[in-house]
Design a protein around this motif. Structure first.
Motif, PDB file in Angstrom:
ATOM      1  N   GLY A  26      20.250 -70.654 -64.902  1.00  0.00           N
ATOM      2  CA  GLY A  26      20.972 -70.429 -66.211  1.00  0.00           C
ATOM      3  C   GLY A  26      21.192 -68.943 -66.821  1.00  0.00           C
ATOM      4  N   ILE A  27      21.609 -69.184 -67.766  1.00  0.00           N
ATOM      5  CA  ILE A  27      21.691 -67.498 -68.448  1.00  0.00           C
ATOM      6  C   ILE A  27      20.135 -66.983 -68.936  1.00  0.00           C
ATOM      7  N   PRO A  28      20.435 -65.828 -68.948  1.00  0.00           N
ATOM      8  CA  PRO A  28      19.458 -65.124 -68.626  1.00  0.00           C
ATOM      9  C   PRO A  28      18.562 -64.883 -70.305  1.00  0.00           C
ATOM     10  N   MET A  29      17.315 -65.237 -70.554  1.00  0.00           N
ATOM     11  CA  MET A  29      16.594 -65.760 -72.480  1.00  0.00           C
ATOM     12  C   MET A  29      15.886 -64.972 -72.431  1.00  0.00           C
ATOM     13  N   TYR A  30      15.540 -64.208 -74.114  1.00  0.00           N
ATOM     14  CA  TYR A  30      15.250 -62.488 -74.293  1.00  0.00           C
ATOM     15  C   TYR A  30      14.480 -63.150 -74.825  1.00  0.00           C
ATOM     16  N   PHE A  31      13.141 -62.500 -75.256  1.00  0.00           N
ATOM     17  CA  PHE A  31      12.256 -63.249 -76.321  1.00  0.00           C
ATOM     18  C   PHE A  31      11.690 -61.499 -77.400  1.00  0.00           C
ATOM     19  N   LYS A  32      11.785 -61.506 -78.304  1.00  0.00           N
ATOM     20  CA  LYS A  32      11.748 -60.620 -79.128  1.00  0.00           C
ATOM     21  C   LYS A  32       9.800 -61.190 -80.172  1.00  0.00           C
TER      22      LYS A  32
END
Length: 156
Positions: free
Chosen positions: A124-130
């Motif tokens: 999958g595509i990279p997932m970012y969590f802030k």
């Protein structure tokens, strides 16, 4: 049986990076496993977040198999651990979901792999969590990642 080694080889070949897997202390014990884990840089789960962060600072990749065990069926198991979420929120680094369909090739019911079967990999595509690092947020991150893994698994 094949998921961890497959991921290690894929990351080494296509990203020229070392992948260090988080591994349980329950199933893989003894001199043989200790040697293998040291050789490939596996990180035992107790204290693994700090060790994983150190490995990331050294430029390594971290592999988390969130289910924690092999599925007795083709279905994805429920995830009860939040370490992946803690790691993602603490480092703010991307999480790349990967669905590996290896059950037909080699599952927990067979002693040897079936080389007539294919392995399917969906990345999958990279997932970012802030979000702020809290236990509920860490669990929410894990659920979001697992949701993507399930979608990738259906499309593999």
């Amino acid at each position: 049986f094949i998921d961890g080694p497959l991921l290690i080889l894929m990351i080494a070949k296509f990203r020229n990076k070392r992948l260090r897997l988080l591994a349980t202390k329950i199933f893989f014990t003894g001199v043989f496993w200790d040697f293998l884990f040291r050789h490939f840089g596996a990180i035992r789960v107790n204290g693994s977040v700090d060790k994983a962060i150190d490995a990331l600072k050294q430029g390594d990749c971290i592999g988390v198999l969130p289910e924690g065990t092999r599925s007795p069926t083709r279905k994805i198991l429920k995830v009860t651990h939040s370490g992946l979420g803690v790691l993602a929120l603490k480092t703010k680094l991307p999480v790349v979901p990967v669905a590996l369909k290896t059950f037909d090739f080699w599952n927990r019911h067979h002693f040897f792999p079936c080389f007539k079967r294919n392995i399917k990999v969906n990345i999958g595509i990279p997932m970012y969590f802030k979000k702020k690092l809290t236990k509920p947020n860490a669990k929410a991150v894990v659920q979001e990642v697992m949701k993507q893994i399930k979608k990738l698994h259906q499309n593999a």
